[in-house]
Design an enzyme around this catalytic site. Structure first.
Site, mmCIF file in Angstrom:
data_model
loop_
_atom_site.group_PDB
_atom_site.id
_atom_site.type_symbol
_atom_site.label_atom_id
_atom_site.label_comp_id
_atom_site.label_asym_id
_atom_site.label_seq_id
_atom_site.Cartn_x
_atom_site.Cartn_y
_atom_site.Cartn_z
ATOM 1 N N HIS A 1 -3.281 2.980 -4.798
ATOM 2 C CA HIS A 1 -3.633 3.893 -3.714
ATOM 3 C C HIS A 1 -2.668 3.660 -2.563
ATOM 4 C CE1 HIS A 1 -5.714 0.182 -2.736
ATOM 5 N NE2 HIS A 1 -6.004 0.613 -1.526
ATOM 6 N N ASP B 1 -1.012 -1.986 2.612
ATOM 7 C CA ASP B 1 -0.968 -3.327 2.025
ATOM 8 C C ASP B 1 -0.703 -3.301 0.524
ATOM 9 O OD1 ASP B 1 -3.608 -2.176 1.989
ATOM 10 O OD2 ASP B 1 -4.402 -4.086 1.295
#
Length: 276
Positions: free
Chosen positions: A72, A76
């Site tokens: 996704h 991060d």
């Protein structure tokens, strides 16, 4: 279950995990990056744009790296994806759904993956499973032959997955968990934290926890004489929470309130929320 260790660690035959150097309250020890395959190989979630981490990912691959897979488009997980793909001259694969809230604005995929699409890596085949909830574009990758699920942030070890509107949704998340429970999953490689065995037990526990929290939010709503807010409910449910996480906790409560509204059990008012 073993604790997470720094450095390249083989967690299953043909699978190496490295932890990105981005520890924190929301990321735990850091983002888990995975090198999958013995040649050809793919890298799942390169994590942050850090020279040492990207070098270590390349060095950990026992064969040619042919793809970068992204669960996704949160920073991060995607921070190093473009740079790594350009360095290796390979495509970045991700779901096509654009995010509107928290996202890596510099990220873009070269190839879109839909639910059921597969990536062949020699003897290993990874199947994309669309699992919206944490994010609308979220993909898990399932190695069916072994029952190993690369779960991204749909499942995290020892912490609760954050559900943030507008891209995250509690109903979608629960539906994704229900779908995963019907698949032949034995072990979970999460986006953050240690490996998780007894996958179906873990998934059932997450659903139980979420429904219990939903009941607490419903009770807090019913106990309020007037309209209440997500912040007020969060303060009641999480009285000892780290101050750095209070805003995130309120957002979690908001996601439950939105689900209760979908179920006809809550309504938004000008001052906050009330029972429906």
């Amino acid at each position: 279950m073993s604790a997470v260790r720094r450095g390249a660690e083989t967690i299953a035959p043909g699978v190496v995990r490295l932890i990105a150097p981005n520890p924190g309250p929301m990321t735990g020890p850091g983002t888990n990056s995975y090198v999958v395959g013995t040649g050809p190989c793919a890298i799942i979630d390169p994590g942050v744009n850090d020279d040492d981490h990207l070098d270590a990912l390349v060095a950990a691959a026992p064969g040619e790296i042919v793809a970068v897979l992204v669960t996704h488009a949160h920073p991060d997980h995607t921070g190093g994806a473009r740079r790594l793909a350009e360095r290796l001259d390979v495509a970045v694969h991700a779901h096509a759904t654009p995010l509107r809230g928290v996202r890596d604005k510099a990220f873009h995929a070269d190839r879109f993956m839909a639910d059921g699409d597969r990536v062949a890596l020699g003897d290993i085949t990874l199947e994309a499973i669309h699992t919206p909830g944490h994010a609308a574009d979220h993909l898990c990758f399932l190695w069916r032959e072994t029952g190993l699920l690369f779960a991204g942030d749909t499942v995290m070890a020892d912490v609760t997955v954050v559900i943030l509107p507008p891209d995250g949704g509690m109903t979608a998340y629960l539906e994704s968990l229900t779908r995963l429970r019907a698949l032949p999953i034995k072990q979970i490689a999460p986006g953050h934290g240690r490996m998780l065995d007894d996958a179906l037990v873990v998934l059932a526990q997450i659903v139980e926890h979420r429904l219990a929290r939903e009941a607490q939010v419903r009770e807090a709503l019913a106990d309020s004489d007037d309209a209440t807010t997500a912040d007020a409910i969060a303060a009641r449910l999480y009285p000892d929470l780290d101050p750095r996480l209070r805003g995130m906790a309120a957002a979690q409560v908001e996601s439950h309130l939105l689900r209760l509204a979908e179920l006809g059990q809550a309504q938004a008012t000008g001052d906050g929320w009330a029972p429906d």
